[in-house]
Motif scaffolding. Structure first.
Motif: not given
Length: 527
Positions: A4, A56-57, A59-60, A63, A178, A180, A183
């Motif tokens: 990552d 970033r598809r 978001p947390h 946000t 989470d 995220e 992603d």
């Protein structure tokens, strides 16, 4: 192999890919691309590296949560408040422009009644715009307060929500806590499926889930894909994000859900191996692959000259030089090295910590600290060198320092710089974090001091500087450095691969100092 990050700064990943290819495996290492390009390909020896974008598809929730019950007047998180404010500013500027026209016309001899009429027409828009400024300001402040509350680790409401989702969904709760993490799945899944690997080597915890899902899809399609989880750290020991109390519980749940899918686990220390087996009820002890430096270099690596660390610091061979390598953050404890200079008037400190992307804010803080203490001329911030050069680069120093603080993951690892200093035959001064302190005391290669204790740090440094050869002699004992080479660790990794894929040909090992094209296996460890 899956990772990552962008590969460039990850020595363990680079060494793993290169050595697996040298052992005869066809290796494709998939990492993350930074910048604007859609994809980037290059090679590490005979291993192929592919960097892909991870948009970033998802978001947390923090946000985009509006939380109407908590702050009903707050704007929805995002660009809406700023857009409205800019629109009002543009409207105000336009009204000012029209007012200026009226004034200029009057100054040019225009009738008084025209000025009064014009100003009267603008009065209502001016008033309305001013009211809207106040309204938008109020809602923007409410949004700021909402976000502060959402990021408050002591928020009772958010803690209650965390417990609710954990109780309702168990380890599956990471999807809510989470999202995220999705992603990585959305970016890597199609790439891995297209490669059709026989073995997936998932580096660290984010890639564990990606690898587990890819393996399950392949097995459902009739291909028996093996999954190796390379655990670089203990996830419950990670210092969580202080402004997001959901982050760490989400990562822990994510790992717990996917750990059972690993066919084999490798990790960075025996202490962490014990923790992983106990935490995840693993059927066998994880194999330990230390992040040690290579004993032999390729011809290409040997061709790159090693910089002169003392020359970069502007000092001669008789000046005491203390060196630290690696990233800097408050828990690394590097400030103690600078404070110590106030009581060692002849010594210099070299921090080999400047990333190619530039300095991080804490480096400027350390420079300010050095200036305040009057030792700025003896603190040298130096750029990174390639990972295979670190040991030779630091070898001319008098000792290597590892002043890390007591943090869960610091206690259980023998970190990379520990081995890099050893292969530079540097005496060490290390803080009393458990695993590293035990290793240092067992070999006699350095002194241990109480973390964050300046007086004890100075005691340890002076002990080493007074008799450095006593500590260097530890490296002369048979087997000490030999067990801390990447070549020895790579054999462990190859044994894991071979055990999981027994029907594939035996690995053809090559001399890394004179590499030749390896015989390619049909197995593709994808990273």
């Amino acid at each position: 192999m899956l990772v990552d990050n962008g590969v460039h700064g990850d020595s363990r990943v680079q060494k793993a890919a290169r050595s697996a290819a040298e052992a005869g495996w066809e290796v494709i290492l998939v990492g993350i691309l930074k910048g604007t390009a859609a994809e980037e390909n290059w090679r590490l020896g005979d291993a192929e590296v592919r960097l892909i974008r991870v948009p970033r598809r998802l978001p947390h929730p923090i946000t985009y949560r509006r939380a109407l019950l908590r702050r009903p007047l707050a704007y929805k998180p995002g660009p809406e408040a700023k857009r409205k404010l800019n629109k009002l500013k543009a409207r105000r500027d336009d009204l000012n422009f029209r007012l200026s026209e009226i004034k200029v016309t009057r100054q040019g001899g225009g009738p008084r009644w025209a000025e009064l009429t014009g100003k009267a027409r603008l009065a209502s828009p001016y008033f309305l715009n001013k009211v809207m400024f106040k309204w938008v300001g109020l809602r923007s402040r409410e949004l700021k307060r909402l976000q502060e509350q959402q990021q408050d680790p002591n928020s009772r409401l958010d803690r209650a929500a965390l417990r609710f989702w954990q109780g309702l969904q168990g380890d599956r709760a990471w999807r809510r806590l989470d999202p995220e993490l999705w992603d990585f799945e959305l970016a890597f899944a199609s790439v891995v499926d297209e490669l059709k690997p026989d073995l997936i080597h998932a580096h660290d915890f984010r890639m564990l889930g990606v690898g587990a899902r890819a393996a399950m899809r392949a097995r459902a399609g009739g291909r028996d894909v093996k999954l190796v989880w390379d655990a670089h750290e203990f996830v419950p020991g990670i210092i969580g994000r202080p402004t997001n109390l959901r982050w760490l519980p989400a990562q822990i749940a994510y790992v717990r859900e996917h750990a059972p899918y690993a066919d084999a686990v490798i990790t960075v220390s025996s202490t962490l191996a014990d923790l992983l087996r106990e935490t995840h009820d693993l059927p066998e002890q994880p194999a330990v692959v230390l992040n040690a430096p290579p004993a032999a270099l390729t011809a290409e690596q040997r061709a790159v000259p090693v910089p002169d660390i003392r020359g970069l610091c502007g000092i001669d061979a008789t000046t005491p030089l203390l060196v630290y390598c690696g990233g800097i953050n408050p828990s690394r404890g590097v400030d103690i090295m600078i404070r110590g200079l106030t009581r060692m008037p002849d010594a210099h400190v070299a921090l080999v910590s400047v990333h190619p992307n530039g300095r991080v804010p804490i480096m400027y803080e350390l420079e300010e600290l050095a200036a305040e203490l009057g030792v700025a001329d003896r603190v040298h911030l130096l750029p990174y060198v390639p990972h295979w050069q670190v040991s030779a680069f630091v070898a001319p120093a008098d000792l290597g320092v590892i002043p890390i603080h007591h943090k869960p993951n610091h206690e259980i690892a023998l970190i990379t710089k520990f081995f890099e200093y050893a292969h530079g035959r540097l005496p060490m001064v290390v803080s009393d974090v458990k695993t590293m302190a035990e290793a240092t005391r067992a070999t006699g290669q350095g002194e241990v001091f109480r973390a964050e204790d300046l007086d004890d740090y100075l005691r340890a440094v002076r002990a080493v500087l007074d008799d450095p050869e006593r500590y260097r002699a530890a490296y002369d004992r048979p087997g000490v450095l030999e067990q801390w080479t990447w070549e020895a660790q790579a054999r462990v990794m190859d044994e894991v691969y071979t055990r999981l894929l027994p029907d594939h040909p035996k690995a053809v090992t090559t001399d890394p100092a004179t590499p030749s094209l390896p015989t390619q296996r049909s197995a593709v460890p994808v990273r």
